[in-house]
Scaffold this active site. Structure first.
Site, mmCIF file in Angstrom:
data_model
loop_
_atom_site.group_PDB
_atom_site.id
_atom_site.type_symbol
_atom_site.label_atom_id
_atom_site.label_comp_id
_atom_site.label_asym_id
_atom_site.label_seq_id
_atom_site.Cartn_x
_atom_site.Cartn_y
_atom_site.Cartn_z
ATOM 1 N N TYR A 1 0.832 -1.220 0.000
ATOM 2 C CA TYR A 1 0.000 0.000 0.000
ATOM 3 C C TYR A 1 0.861 1.263 0.000
ATOM 4 C CZ TYR A 1 -4.393 -2.437 0.189
ATOM 5 O OH TYR A 1 -5.469 -3.210 -0.161
ATOM 6 N N CYS B 1 -12.053 0.310 16.528
ATOM 7 C CA CYS B 1 -12.437 1.312 17.541
ATOM 8 C C CYS B 1 -12.950 2.590 16.888
ATOM 9 C CB CYS B 1 -11.285 1.613 18.503
ATOM 10 S SG CYS B 1 -10.080 2.817 17.875
ATOM 11 N N GLU C 1 -11.523 -4.228 -23.422
ATOM 12 C CA GLU C 1 -11.869 -5.583 -23.862
ATOM 13 C C GLU C 1 -13.265 -5.945 -23.359
ATOM 14 O OE1 GLU C 1 -8.555 -7.526 -21.987
ATOM 15 O OE2 GLU C 1 -9.766 -8.058 -20.242
ATOM 16 N N ASN D 1 -14.490 -0.096 -22.286
ATOM 17 C CA ASN D 1 -13.431 -0.963 -21.775
ATOM 18 C C ASN D 1 -12.520 -1.341 -22.940
ATOM 19 O OD1 ASN D 1 -12.006 -3.343 -20.511
ATOM 20 N ND2 ASN D 1 -13.516 -2.977 -18.901
ATOM 21 N N HIS E 1 -15.133 1.382 -2.250
ATOM 22 C CA HIS E 1 -14.060 0.566 -1.668
ATOM 23 C C HIS E 1 -13.076 1.386 -0.843
ATOM 24 C CE1 HIS E 1 -14.884 -2.703 -4.964
ATOM 25 N NE2 HIS E 1 -15.781 -2.697 -3.997
ATOM 26 N N GLY F 1 -14.080 1.033 -17.437
ATOM 27 C CA GLY F 1 -12.837 0.434 -16.947
ATOM 28 C C GLY F 1 -12.973 -0.493 -15.761
ATOM 29 N N THR F 2 -14.024 -1.309 -15.747
ATOM 30 C CA THR F 2 -14.119 -2.316 -14.690
ATOM 31 C C THR F 2 -14.362 -3.687 -15.299
ATOM 32 O OG1 THR F 2 -15.285 -3.059 -12.694
ATOM 33 C CG2 THR F 2 -16.594 -1.786 -14.288
ATOM 34 N N SER F 3 -13.750 -4.707 -14.681
ATOM 35 C CA SER F 3 -13.973 -6.074 -15.135
ATOM 36 C C SER F 3 -15.349 -6.571 -14.721
ATOM 37 C CB SER F 3 -12.879 -6.992 -14.574
ATOM 38 O OG SER F 3 -12.838 -6.886 -13.167
ATOM 39 N N CYS G 1 -2.805 1.908 16.617
ATOM 40 C CA CYS G 1 -3.854 2.863 16.952
ATOM 41 C C CYS G 1 -3.537 3.522 18.304
ATOM 42 C CB CYS G 1 -5.195 2.131 17.020
ATOM 43 S SG CYS G 1 -6.549 3.188 17.553
#
Ligand code: BJW
Length: 238
Positions: free
Chosen positions: A68, A128, A213, A211, A116, A185-187, A145
């Site tokens: 990340y 918490c 594809e 897309n 997301h 642009g999403t599968s 935390c």
């Protein structure tokens, strides 16, 4: 201009409640790797479907946080592309996105529903409720935390986790009311986000899919445009 592009343009120009649903392909031309396409750099060594899960974090927190942090540094050096810009200019459109970058907002979009979560904050994995903004260019690494001592983790939604209830309720309602849904642009394989496409369609929305594809959304498309979002979306909305 192709007939399909013209049909999509007309549908969007006439729409009263236009909605977009975007995925990683929207940001691909900004240089951000997608999830399920061939990967580069860090992505070649790890499977995002394993890393983006509570189980992956429990098994190897150093690798997950390192992954990340690397993506955050990459995002700090990235700019919105022509597709983000074109969507942002359409101020009457609600933008439902699965992406955890902030490129739509940086392009000027205000009506963004994040399904997301976001790379721009960490939150307490212990639940918490503590959360904190992070500096993308200088991400924090592993930390705990200050309230409860549990591990902090990226403020994103991993596999097996519930989507933010308010965002999901807004997305469902928005898809329900849409008269045009622009899917970019999403599968369309990750649920419940992918379920918004048949939901909108079942309520009468016209579905336009952009897309590089064919995808799981192809069969639901009234108009399917195969090509790069940065080239097609500005032509659809310009
Ligand atoms: C271009 C392009 C260019 C490239 N121009 N295009 C029902 C059925 C089956 C399974 C489930 C179900 N309901 C729930 C599940 C389980 C699971 C799921 O969906 N699994 C499937 C994989 C089978 N869903 C969940 O766990 C969700 N939670 C949930 O449902 O809670 C309730 C529950 C809990 C417990 C049990 C049961 C239910 C949570 C999902 C969270 C997803 N999180 C991630 C990671 C976010 C953090 C991070 O970034 O690290 O979200 S996974 C990843 O996938 C990320 C994305 O947002 C998401 C979608 O991917 P996306 O955006 O579509 O990317 P790609 O790479 O797949 O596709 C890119 C596309 O772009 C491609 O098509 C390219 O062709 C295209 N492209 N360049 C245009 N230039």
């Amino acid at each position: 201009m192709s007939r399909a592009l013209e049909e999509g343009r007309r549908a969007l120009a006439d729409a009263v409640r236009p909605v977009s649903l975007s995925g990683a392909g929207l940001s691909a031309e900004s240089g951000i790797a997608t999830f399920r396409n061939p990967r580069t750099g860090l992505w070649t060594r790890f499977d995002p479907q394993v890393l983006a899960s509570p189980e992956g974090f429990a098994a190897d927190p150093d690798t997950v946080i390192g992954w990340y942090d690397e993506r955050r540094r990459q995002l700090s050096q990235t700019e919105p592309n022509a597709a983000h810009q074109a969507l942002a200019v359409k101020t009457d459109m609600v933008h439902i996105t699965q992406n955890v970058d902030d490129l739509l907002e940086r392009a000027g979009a205000t009506n963004v529903v994040r399904l997301h979560g976001s790379l721009l904050a960490d939150r307490c994995h212990g639940g918490c409720g503590f959360a904190a903004d992070v500096d993308l260019a200088n991400p924090p690494g592993r930390w705990t935390c200050p309230h409860c001592g549990a591990a902090m983790r990226p403020g994103v939604v991993w596999f097996g986790e519930v989507l933010p209830p308010e965002a999901w309720a807004t997305a469902e309602q928005t898809a329900h009311e849409a008269d045009v849904l622009l899917v970019v642009g999403t599968s369309a394989v990750v649920y419940p986000a992918a379920a918004l496409i048949p939901l909108a369609r079942s309520r009468g929305a016209r579905v336009i899919v952009v897309n590089t594809e064919p995808t799981d959304a192809s069969d639901l498309a009234d108009v399917e445009l195969i090509g790069r979002a940065g080239e097609i979306v500005p032509r659809l909305l310009g």
